[in-house]
Each structure stands twice: as structure tokens, then as C-alpha cells.
Write a protein that holds these residues in place. Structure first.
Motif, PDB file in Angstrom:
ATOM      1  N   GLU A  45       8.219  93.773  81.553  1.00  0.00           N
ATOM      2  CA  GLU A  45       7.411  94.938  81.898  1.00  0.00           C
ATOM      3  C   GLU A  45       8.277  96.114  82.328  1.00  0.00           C
ATOM      4  OE1 GLU A  45       4.026  97.233  82.456  1.00  0.00           O
ATOM      5  OE2 GLU A  45       4.204  95.236  81.545  1.00  0.00           O
ATOM      6  N   VAL A  46       9.212  95.873  83.252  1.00  0.00           N
ATOM      7  CA  VAL A  46       9.941  96.981  83.854  1.00  0.00           C
ATOM      8  C   VAL A  46      10.995  97.554  82.908  1.00  0.00           C
ATOM      9  CG1 VAL A  46      11.812  95.694  84.986  1.00  0.00           C
ATOM     10  CG2 VAL A  46      10.892  97.754  86.064  1.00  0.00           C
ATOM     11  N   HIS A  47      11.510  96.730  81.989  1.00  0.00           N
ATOM     12  CA  HIS A  47      12.492  97.219  81.022  1.00  0.00           C
ATOM     13  C   HIS A  47      11.842  97.678  79.715  1.00  0.00           C
ATOM     14  CE1 HIS A  47      16.543  96.483  82.733  1.00  0.00           C
ATOM     15  NE2 HIS A  47      15.928  95.573  83.459  1.00  0.00           N
ATOM     16  N   GLY A  48      10.524  97.584  79.618  1.00  0.00           N
ATOM     17  CA  GLY A  48       9.839  98.056  78.416  1.00  0.00           C
ATOM     18  C   GLY A  48      10.251  97.303  77.166  1.00  0.00           C
ATOM     19  N   LEU A  49      10.196  95.970  77.213  1.00  0.00           N
ATOM     20  CA  LEU A  49      10.717  95.157  76.118  1.00  0.00           C
ATOM     21  C   LEU A  49       9.698  94.881  75.017  1.00  0.00           C
ATOM     22  CD1 LEU A  49      12.812  92.565  78.162  1.00  0.00           C
ATOM     23  CD2 LEU A  49      13.529  94.759  77.179  1.00  0.00           C
ATOM     24  N   GLY A  50       8.525  95.494  75.103  1.00  0.00           N
ATOM     25  CA  GLY A  50       7.509  95.272  74.076  1.00  0.00           C
ATOM     26  C   GLY A  50       7.566  96.268  72.933  1.00  0.00           C
ATOM     27  N   TYR A  51       8.735  96.759  72.604  1.00  0.00           N
ATOM     28  CA  TYR A  51       8.878  97.754  71.537  1.00  0.00           C
ATOM     29  C   TYR A  51       8.714  97.094  70.161  1.00  0.00           C
ATOM     30  CZ  TYR A  51      13.652  95.808  71.619  1.00  0.00           C
ATOM     31  OH  TYR A  51      14.737  94.969  71.608  1.00  0.00           O
ATOM     32  N   PRO A  52       8.395  97.879  69.118  1.00  0.00           N
ATOM     33  CA  PRO A  52       8.225  97.306  67.773  1.00  0.00           C
ATOM     34  C   PRO A  52       9.477  96.563  67.316  1.00  0.00           C
ATOM     35  CG  PRO A  52       7.385  99.545  67.838  1.00  0.00           C
ATOM     36  CD  PRO A  52       8.078  99.320  69.150  1.00  0.00           C
ATOM     37  N   GLY A  53       9.283  95.357  66.823  1.00  0.00           N
ATOM     38  CA  GLY A  53      10.402  94.548  66.368  1.00  0.00           C
ATOM     39  C   GLY A  53      11.150  93.842  67.471  1.00  0.00           C
ATOM     40  N   SER A  54      10.630  93.886  68.685  1.00  0.00           N
ATOM     41  CA  SER A  54      11.329  93.283  69.825  1.00  0.00           C
ATOM     42  C   SER A  54      11.429  91.768  69.678  1.00  0.00           C
ATOM     43  CB  SER A  54      10.584  93.612  71.121  1.00  0.00           C
ATOM     44  OG  SER A  54      11.114  92.868  72.212  1.00  0.00           O
ATOM     45  N   PRO A  55      12.584  91.181  70.033  1.00  0.00           N
ATOM     46  CA  PRO A  55      12.705  89.722  70.042  1.00  0.00           C
ATOM     47  C   PRO A  55      12.192  89.097  71.333  1.00  0.00           C
ATOM     48  CG  PRO A  55      14.804  90.685  70.614  1.00  0.00           C
ATOM     49  CD  PRO A  55      13.867  91.842  70.339  1.00  0.00           C
ATOM     50  N   PHE A  56      11.712  89.932  72.263  1.00  0.00           N
ATOM     51  CA  PHE A  56      11.298  89.446  73.575  1.00  0.00           C
ATOM     52  C   PHE A  56       9.788  89.225  73.639  1.00  0.00           C
ATOM     53  CE2 PHE A  56      15.085  92.107  74.306  1.00  0.00           C
ATOM     54  CZ  PHE A  56      15.913  91.176  74.909  1.00  0.00           C
ATOM     55  N   ARG A  57       9.399  88.261  74.504  1.00  0.00           N
ATOM     56  CA  ARG A  57       8.000  88.014  74.821  1.00  0.00           C
ATOM     57  C   ARG A  57       7.893  87.819  76.333  1.00  0.00           C
ATOM     58  NH1 ARG A  57       8.280  89.461  70.494  1.00  0.00           N
ATOM     59  NH2 ARG A  57       7.400  88.664  68.549  1.00  0.00           N
ATOM     60  N   PRO A  58       6.776  88.214  76.935  1.00  0.00           N
ATOM     61  CA  PRO A  58       6.649  88.015  78.388  1.00  0.00           C
ATOM     62  C   PRO A  58       6.652  86.548  78.788  1.00  0.00           C
ATOM     63  CG  PRO A  58       4.608  88.859  77.431  1.00  0.00           C
ATOM     64  CD  PRO A  58       5.636  88.939  76.355  1.00  0.00           C
ATOM     65  N   THR A  59       6.421  85.655  77.831  1.00  0.00           N
ATOM     66  CA  THR A  59       6.414  84.217  78.119  1.00  0.00           C
ATOM     67  C   THR A  59       7.770  83.554  77.898  1.00  0.00           C
ATOM     68  OG1 THR A  59       5.650  83.837  75.852  1.00  0.00           O
ATOM     69  CG2 THR A  59       3.961  83.991  77.583  1.00  0.00           C
ATOM     70  N   ASP A  60       8.821  84.340  77.642  1.00  0.00           N
ATOM     71  CA  ASP A  60      10.143  83.764  77.400  1.00  0.00           C
ATOM     72  C   ASP A  60      10.596  82.931  78.594  1.00  0.00           C
ATOM     73  OD1 ASP A  60      10.429  84.844  74.884  1.00  0.00           O
ATOM     74  OD2 ASP A  60      11.512  86.625  75.580  1.00  0.00           O
ATOM     75  N   ASP A  61      11.325  81.856  78.290  1.00  0.00           N
ATOM     76  CA  ASP A  61      11.863  80.999  79.347  1.00  0.00           C
ATOM     77  C   ASP A  61      12.961  81.694  80.132  1.00  0.00           C
ATOM     78  OD1 ASP A  61      14.356  78.750  79.708  1.00  0.00           O
ATOM     79  OD2 ASP A  61      12.417  78.254  80.610  1.00  0.00           O
ATOM     80  N   HIS A  62      13.712  82.576  79.467  1.00  0.00           N
ATOM     81  CA  HIS A  62      14.788  83.287  80.156  1.00  0.00           C
ATOM     82  C   HIS A  62      15.056  84.615  79.464  1.00  0.00           C
ATOM     83  CE1 HIS A  62      17.064  81.103  76.990  1.00  0.00           C
ATOM     84  NE2 HIS A  62      17.741  82.241  76.935  1.00  0.00           N
ATOM     85  N   VAL A  63      15.715  85.498  80.191  1.00  0.00           N
ATOM     86  CA  VAL A  63      16.166  86.793  79.677  1.00  0.00           C
ATOM     87  C   VAL A  63      17.577  87.014  80.201  1.00  0.00           C
ATOM     88  CG1 VAL A  63      15.868  89.299  79.835  1.00  0.00           C
ATOM     89  CG2 VAL A  63      13.886  87.841  79.443  1.00  0.00           C
ATOM     90  N   ASP A  64      18.455  87.541  79.343  1.00  0.00           N
ATOM     91  CA  ASP A  64      19.839  87.795  79.744  1.00  0.00           C
ATOM     92  C   ASP A  64      20.047  89.276  80.050  1.00  0.00           C
ATOM     93  OD1 ASP A  64      20.255  85.135  79.340  1.00  0.00           O
ATOM     94  OD2 ASP A  64      21.352  85.365  77.453  1.00  0.00           O
ATOM     95  N   LEU A  65      20.858  89.539  81.071  1.00  0.00           N
ATOM     96  CA  LEU A  65      21.111  90.897  81.548  1.00  0.00           C
ATOM     97  C   LEU A  65      22.602  91.165  81.629  1.00  0.00           C
ATOM     98  CD1 LEU A  65      18.914  90.726  84.793  1.00  0.00           C
ATOM     99  CD2 LEU A  65      18.154  91.650  82.603  1.00  0.00           C
ATOM    100  N   LEU A  66      22.976  92.414  81.417  1.00  0.00           N
ATOM    101  CA  LEU A  66      24.290  92.900  81.804  1.00  0.00           C
ATOM    102  C   LEU A  66      24.127  93.674  83.100  1.00  0.00           C
ATOM    103  CD1 LEU A  66      25.823  94.265  78.469  1.00  0.00           C
ATOM    104  CD2 LEU A  66      26.432  92.149  79.661  1.00  0.00           C
TER     105      LEU A  66
END
Length: 294
Positions: A45-66
């Protein structure tokens, strides 16, 4: 220094962990502004990851950050009107002391690797199998230092220290050590460096403003270039079928002969000041001096 944060795609995370990829680009936030986001759903939500073609889903088990300290050579563009202060970062070399962190759905997190500097590259965290590879050095992106009449890839570690990097063992100079990644490096005093800058090679490709981030010869000995768009015309980037690396980041490999309006500058941050401030005021980087490079 201000601690910044950006989500990386699974493909980019793999490139960092396995291939030692040392570049980043795209939308970034201050870590302090999103410290409440501790799960993949909240980060989505906060990083706006729902863009067209995004590989992310809010139900993902994990997300990687720099997570990285804002470095003076990083050039940002302010993105107004978002739910938290947001910047777009042009294609850049990862700054020293960057961490690659995995955030899990239960709110826990784990350090996967850290990037020491251009001399050492990435190192896997304890418990992470394997060691990252090593990206090729490139003077198209990242600081360059003039030392003993030679130009070398470099990083500024603090006000007093610069690290120099070589792909191969030096023939004449002594004092270089070989890192576990295989690269040769040496720490020198800032006062020993007569010039310190970043090359900024920009051009247009079919009318699109781009930065040249790598150059090499292909098998037929033609000069080719990797280009990264400068963020001002995403519609044109899509029409030209550039690869969407992630939200707001479009890149392609083209023949150098196709580039027009080439401009090469030496970018020198004034006093190597930090990028975005720690206050609520938003800017997209420190002031710069541009010097023509011949």
C-alpha cells in the motif's frame, strides 16, 4: 545521513543476491516516513506496488527492500501528491553500506546481504547460502576519482576517505587488497584525490531523454549502450517498447549510433551534501555543479 528505502522486484533482488548487481532506480521513500509498514500488505500500500504489470500482490509472503543512506551523487526528482513524501531516483550505483532486507507477512524481517562499497560489492548475510557474484565496473554510473594521474571507479566513504576499485591487480601501484568478491581496492585519504565526480552521459533515443548507463562492443564489434529513461515521458517510453524494469523505470539496449544530442558532463555535488532532508521539506537532491568533460 538520511536513511532511504525502496522495494525491489523479485528479479532485482535475485540479481543483487546472485549476480552482485550494483544498480538501482525508481521510487524511493524515507525509511522513517514508512516505519509503520512492517508487512508485505502494508508495504504494498505505502509503496504503491499495484501498478500495471506489477509482480507484487498484497498477499505476498515476503517483500524485499533496499535500505540505504542518501548519498550526494544520487539525483532525485520530487513526486508531489503521494500519501508519503516520495522521490523518483534515476539509474544510479548503489551507495556504500546499503542493506538488502526481506520483510515477511508475520511482521518479521531478515537481512539478506549488504553492499560494502564499489571495492567489495555485495556480501551475503550469515545463514544465506552462497555469495553474490560481481558486476562489471562501469564509469558511466557512480563516482570516479583521479588518483596518481589515473581515473578509477570510487566511492566516498566519509569526509576523509575514498575507496578506489580495480577489476584486475594493479601493475605499478602497491597497497591494493583483493576482496572476497575478487575485486581489488584501496582506501586513500580524500586529500590524495585530485578530482572526484560522476560522469553524466545523456542523450536522446527516438526523441526520448535517456541516460547512458553502460557501453560495450557486441560480437560484431558494434558499440551498444544500455539506456535508462530520465523519467519525464513514460508514455513515450512505453510506445518505444522499452523494458519496464519496475514502476517508472524503463531501459533498453540500443546501438550507440542511434543516440542523438549526446552530452557528457562531470557532475560534482557541492560539498558532497546529503540528498532529501530529514525534515518535512521535500527536495530531490543536493545542488550540483556541471562541468563539460572532454
Amino acid at each position: 545521513m538520511t536513511l532511504m528505502q525502496k522495494v525491489v522486484t523479485p528479479a532485482s533482488s535475485y540479481a543483487h543476491l546472485v549476480n552482485g548487481h550494483d544498480r538501482m532506480a525508481g521510487y524511493v521513500v524515507r525509511a522513517a516516513d514508512v516505519s509503520f509498514a512492517t508487512t508485505p500488505a502494508q508495504l504494498f500500500e505505502v509503496h504503491g506496488l499495484g501498478y500495471p504489470g506489477s509482480p507484487f500482490r498484497p498477499t505476498d509472503d515476503h517483500v524485499d527492500l533496499l535500505r540505504f543512506e542518501s548519498s550526494p551523487q544520487l539525483q532525485y526528482r520530487d513526486v508531489p501528491g503521494y500519501i508519503v513524501p516520495l522521490w523518483w531516483l534515476r539509474h544510479s550505483r548503489i551507495p556504500p553500506r546499503t542493506e538488502l532486507v526481506r520483510v515477511y507477512s508475520d511482521g518479521s524481517s531478515r537481512l539478506l546481504a549488504w553492499y560494502g562499497d564499489v571495492g567489495t560489492g555485495w556480501t551475503s548475510a550469515p545463514g544465506i547460502p552462497g555469495q553474490p557474484g560481481l558486476s562489471s565496473l562501469s564509469r558511466c554510473v557512480g563516482p570516479v576519482a583521479k588518483w596518481h594521474s589515473a581515473y578509477l571507479e570510487a566511492d566516498v566513504l566519509d569526509d576523509d576517505t575514498v575507496v578506489l576499485a580495480l577489476a584486475n591487480p594493479p601493475l605499478a601501484e602497491t597497497g591494493f587488497d583483493q576482496s572476497p568478491s575478487g575485486r581489488w581496492y584501496r582506501h586513500v585519504a580524500r586529500t590524495e584525490v585530485s578530482e572526484l565526480f560522476e560522469l553524466d552521459l545523456t542523450a536522446r533515443w527516438n526523441g526520448l531523454a535517456v541516460r547512458v548507463v553502460d557501453q560495450w562492443q557486441d560480437a560484431q564489434r558494434y558499440v551498444v549502450a544500455r539506456i535508462s529513461h530520465l523519467g519525464d515521458d513514460m508514455d513515450r517510453a512505453e510506445r518505444l517498447h522499452l523494458q519496464q524494469v519496475e514502476a517508472g523505470v524503463y531501459e533498453a539496449v540500443v546501438y550507440a549510433a542511434e543516440l542523438t544530442d549526446l552530452q557528457t558532463n562531470q557532475v560534482v555535488p557541492l560539498t558532497w551534501a546529503p540528498g532529501p532532508t530529514t525534515t518535512s521539506q521535500r527536495s530531490y537532491g543536493a545542488p550540483y555543479q556541471h562541468h563539460a568533460h572532454y
